[in-house]
Design a protein around this motif. Structure first.
Motif, PDB file in Angstrom:
ATOM      1  N   TYR A  57       0.860  -1.174   0.000  1.00 52.06           N
ATOM      2  CA  TYR A  57       0.000   0.000   0.000  1.00 52.06           C
ATOM      3  C   TYR A  57       0.896   1.222   0.000  1.00 52.06           C
ATOM      4  CZ  TYR A  57       0.995   0.200   5.044  1.00 52.06           C
ATOM      5  OH  TYR A  57       1.610   0.268   6.270  1.00 52.06           O
ATOM      6  N   THR A  58       0.364   2.334  -0.453  1.00 55.01           N
ATOM      7  CA  THR A  58       1.134   3.574  -0.461  1.00 55.01           C
ATOM      8  C   THR A  58       0.799   4.374   0.786  1.00 55.01           C
ATOM      9  OG1 THR A  58       1.240   3.618  -2.864  1.00 55.01           O
ATOM     10  CG2 THR A  58       1.573   5.716  -1.732  1.00 55.01           C
ATOM     11  N   TRP A  59       1.846   4.823   1.450  1.00 53.90           N
ATOM     12  CA  TRP A  59       1.699   5.542   2.707  1.00 53.90           C
ATOM     13  C   TRP A  59       1.941   7.029   2.462  1.00 53.90           C
ATOM     14  CZ3 TRP A  59      -0.368   4.863   7.180  1.00 53.90           C
ATOM     15  CH2 TRP A  59       0.017   5.648   8.272  1.00 53.90           C
ATOM     16  N   GLY A  60       1.132   7.860   3.061  1.00 58.03           N
ATOM     17  CA  GLY A  60       1.358   9.302   2.991  1.00 58.03           C
ATOM     18  C   GLY A  60       1.391   9.827   1.572  1.00 58.03           C
ATOM     19  N   ASP A  61       2.378  10.613   1.271  1.00 59.43           N
ATOM     20  CA  ASP A  61       2.470  11.291  -0.020  1.00 59.43           C
ATOM     21  C   ASP A  61       3.196  10.475  -1.082  1.00 59.43           C
ATOM     22  OD1 ASP A  61       1.091  13.496   0.929  1.00 59.43           O
ATOM     23  OD2 ASP A  61       2.910  14.505   1.603  1.00 59.43           O
ATOM     24  N   GLY A  62       2.976   9.165  -1.107  1.00 54.86           N
ATOM     25  CA  GLY A  62       3.586   8.331  -2.146  1.00 54.86           C
ATOM     26  C   GLY A  62       4.707   7.446  -1.646  1.00 54.86           C
ATOM     27  N   ASP A  63       4.795   7.259  -0.353  1.00 56.08           N
ATOM     28  CA  ASP A  63       5.914   6.520   0.242  1.00 56.08           C
ATOM     29  C   ASP A  63       5.625   5.034   0.412  1.00 56.08           C
ATOM     30  OD1 ASP A  63       7.295   8.968   0.603  1.00 56.08           O
ATOM     31  OD2 ASP A  63       6.171   9.322   2.454  1.00 56.08           O
ATOM     32  N   LEU A  64       6.730   4.268   0.515  1.00 50.94           N
ATOM     33  CA  LEU A  64       6.611   2.868   0.913  1.00 50.94           C
ATOM     34  C   LEU A  64       6.163   2.827   2.368  1.00 50.94           C
ATOM     35  CD1 LEU A  64       9.930   1.339  -0.479  1.00 50.94           C
ATOM     36  CD2 LEU A  64       7.615   0.794  -1.241  1.00 50.94           C
ATOM     37  N   SER A  90      -2.634  -1.181  -3.024  1.00 48.42           N
ATOM     38  CA  SER A  90      -3.774  -0.290  -2.831  1.00 48.42           C
ATOM     39  C   SER A  90      -3.242   1.122  -2.628  1.00 48.42           C
ATOM     40  CB  SER A  90      -4.615  -0.740  -1.635  1.00 48.42           C
ATOM     41  OG  SER A  90      -3.858  -0.694  -0.453  1.00 48.42           O
ATOM     42  N   ALA A  91      -4.058   2.088  -3.040  1.00 47.31           N
ATOM     43  CA  ALA A  91      -3.641   3.483  -2.969  1.00 47.31           C
ATOM     44  C   ALA A  91      -4.847   4.351  -2.637  1.00 47.31           C
ATOM     45  CB  ALA A  91      -3.025   3.893  -4.304  1.00 47.31           C
ATOM     46  N   ASP A  92      -4.583   5.611  -2.410  1.00 45.81           N
ATOM     47  CA  ASP A  92      -5.636   6.554  -2.050  1.00 45.81           C
ATOM     48  C   ASP A  92      -5.442   7.814  -2.881  1.00 45.81           C
ATOM     49  OD1 ASP A  92      -7.305   8.422  -0.845  1.00 45.81           O
ATOM     50  OD2 ASP A  92      -6.858   7.753   1.189  1.00 45.81           O
ATOM     51  N   SER A  93      -6.389   8.108  -3.754  1.00 43.48           N
ATOM     52  CA  SER A  93      -6.249   9.234  -4.670  1.00 43.48           C
ATOM     53  C   SER A  93      -6.384  10.595  -3.990  1.00 43.48           C
ATOM     54  CB  SER A  93      -7.256   9.120  -5.815  1.00 43.48           C
ATOM     55  OG  SER A  93      -8.572   9.142  -5.315  1.00 43.48           O
ATOM     56  N   SER A  94      -6.662  10.624  -2.702  1.00 45.16           N
ATOM     57  CA  SER A  94      -6.737  11.917  -2.019  1.00 45.16           C
ATOM     58  C   SER A  94      -5.336  12.481  -1.731  1.00 45.16           C
ATOM     59  CB  SER A  94      -7.543  11.791  -0.720  1.00 45.16           C
ATOM     60  OG  SER A  94      -6.853  11.024   0.234  1.00 45.16           O
ATOM     61  N   PRO A  96      -1.315  13.439  -3.053  1.00 42.41           N
ATOM     62  CA  PRO A  96      -0.764  13.989  -4.292  1.00 42.41           C
ATOM     63  C   PRO A  96      -0.135  12.942  -5.223  1.00 42.41           C
ATOM     64  CG  PRO A  96       0.292  15.005  -2.359  1.00 42.41           C
ATOM     65  CD  PRO A  96      -0.701  14.025  -1.863  1.00 42.41           C
ATOM     66  N   VAL A  97       0.437  11.890  -4.678  1.00 43.00           N
ATOM     67  CA  VAL A  97       1.056  10.839  -5.503  1.00 43.00           C
ATOM     68  C   VAL A  97       0.233   9.571  -5.333  1.00 43.00           C
ATOM     69  CG1 VAL A  97       3.118   9.465  -5.923  1.00 43.00           C
ATOM     70  CG2 VAL A  97       3.349  11.849  -5.219  1.00 43.00           C
ATOM     71  N   TYR A  98      -0.415   9.155  -6.415  1.00 42.86           N
ATOM     72  CA  TYR A  98      -1.276   7.981  -6.365  1.00 42.86           C
ATOM     73  C   TYR A  98      -0.462   6.711  -6.570  1.00 42.86           C
ATOM     74  CZ  TYR A  98      -5.078   4.758  -7.406  1.00 42.86           C
ATOM     75  OH  TYR A  98      -5.941   3.695  -7.380  1.00 42.86           O
ATOM     76  N   GLY A  99      -0.427   5.862  -5.550  1.00 41.70           N
ATOM     77  CA  GLY A  99       0.237   4.565  -5.674  1.00 41.70           C
ATOM     78  C   GLY A  99       1.746   4.639  -5.832  1.00 41.70           C
ATOM     79  N   GLY A 100       2.358   5.617  -5.236  1.00 42.17           N
ATOM     80  CA  GLY A 100       3.806   5.796  -5.362  1.00 42.17           C
ATOM     81  C   GLY A 100       4.620   4.591  -4.920  1.00 42.17           C
ATOM     82  N   ALA A 101       4.141   3.847  -3.940  1.00 39.88           N
ATOM     83  CA  ALA A 101       4.880   2.667  -3.475  1.00 39.88           C
ATOM     84  C   ALA A 101       4.995   1.627  -4.583  1.00 39.88           C
ATOM     85  CB  ALA A 101       4.207   2.063  -2.246  1.00 39.88           C
ATOM     86  N   VAL A 102       3.953   1.469  -5.379  1.00 39.77           N
ATOM     87  CA  VAL A 102       3.979   0.523  -6.497  1.00 39.77           C
ATOM     88  C   VAL A 102       5.061   0.946  -7.491  1.00 39.77           C
ATOM     89  CG1 VAL A 102       2.654  -0.361  -8.468  1.00 39.77           C
ATOM     90  CG2 VAL A 102       1.578  -0.174  -6.213  1.00 39.77           C
TER      91      VAL A 102
END
Length: 147
Positions: A57-64, A90-94, A96-102
């Motif tokens: 999942y992506t944490w915060g502003d696009g982080d692992l 999984s990610a959250d579009s709210s 700034p970076v959607y799914g950055g961990a992926v």
């Protein structure tokens, strides 16, 4: 028989559910995958498998996520040339970076020489019915790429 490992980080259960669905897809192709939480896995294990599927999942502003950081750093000590790979999460579009961990995991796999077979698969929070089927397809496609 080819071997596939699925390693994932999940906080709310969304990414874990995706991992289990992907594992179903791998099984449908005749391969029994190894499914592990990142907390129970070591990056060096990846070298033992022909297929690698990572999920976070992506944490915060696009982080692992924090629980993936040690595993990610350990990846610097391995080489994955000739292995097929895919990434999901999984990610959250709210944010700034959607799914950055992926994206971060995809880049790392490529850097280590893995052949990324499929684009990073991201879902908004929890997988819908259609996305659940896409998870299964991701697993079966990666498994098929090994034969």
């Amino acid at each position: 028989m080819s071997s596939i490992i699925i390693v994932y980080a999940s906080m709310t259960g969304n990414t874990e559910e995706m991992a289990e669905l992907i594992a179903e897809g791998v099984r449908s192709a005749g391969i029994e995958p190894v499914l592990k939480s990142v907390l129970d896995a070591s990056a060096s294990e990846l070298e033992q498998y022909a297929g690698i599927i990572l999920g976070a999942y992506t944490w915060g502003d696009g982080d692992l996520p924090d629980e993936m950081l040690d595993f990610y750093e350990e990846m610097d000590d391995i080489r994955l040339a000739g292995r097929k790979a895919a990434v999901f999460g999984s990610a959250d579009s709210s944010y700034p970076v959607y799914g950055g961990a992926v994206d971060t995991l995809l880049d790392k796999l490529k850097e280590l020489g893995a052949e990324v077979e499929l684009e990073g698969f991201k879902v908004e929070l929890s997988p819908s019915l259609g996305e659940k089927e896409q998870c299964r397809q991701l697993g079966s496609k990666l498994a098929a790429s090994l034969s």
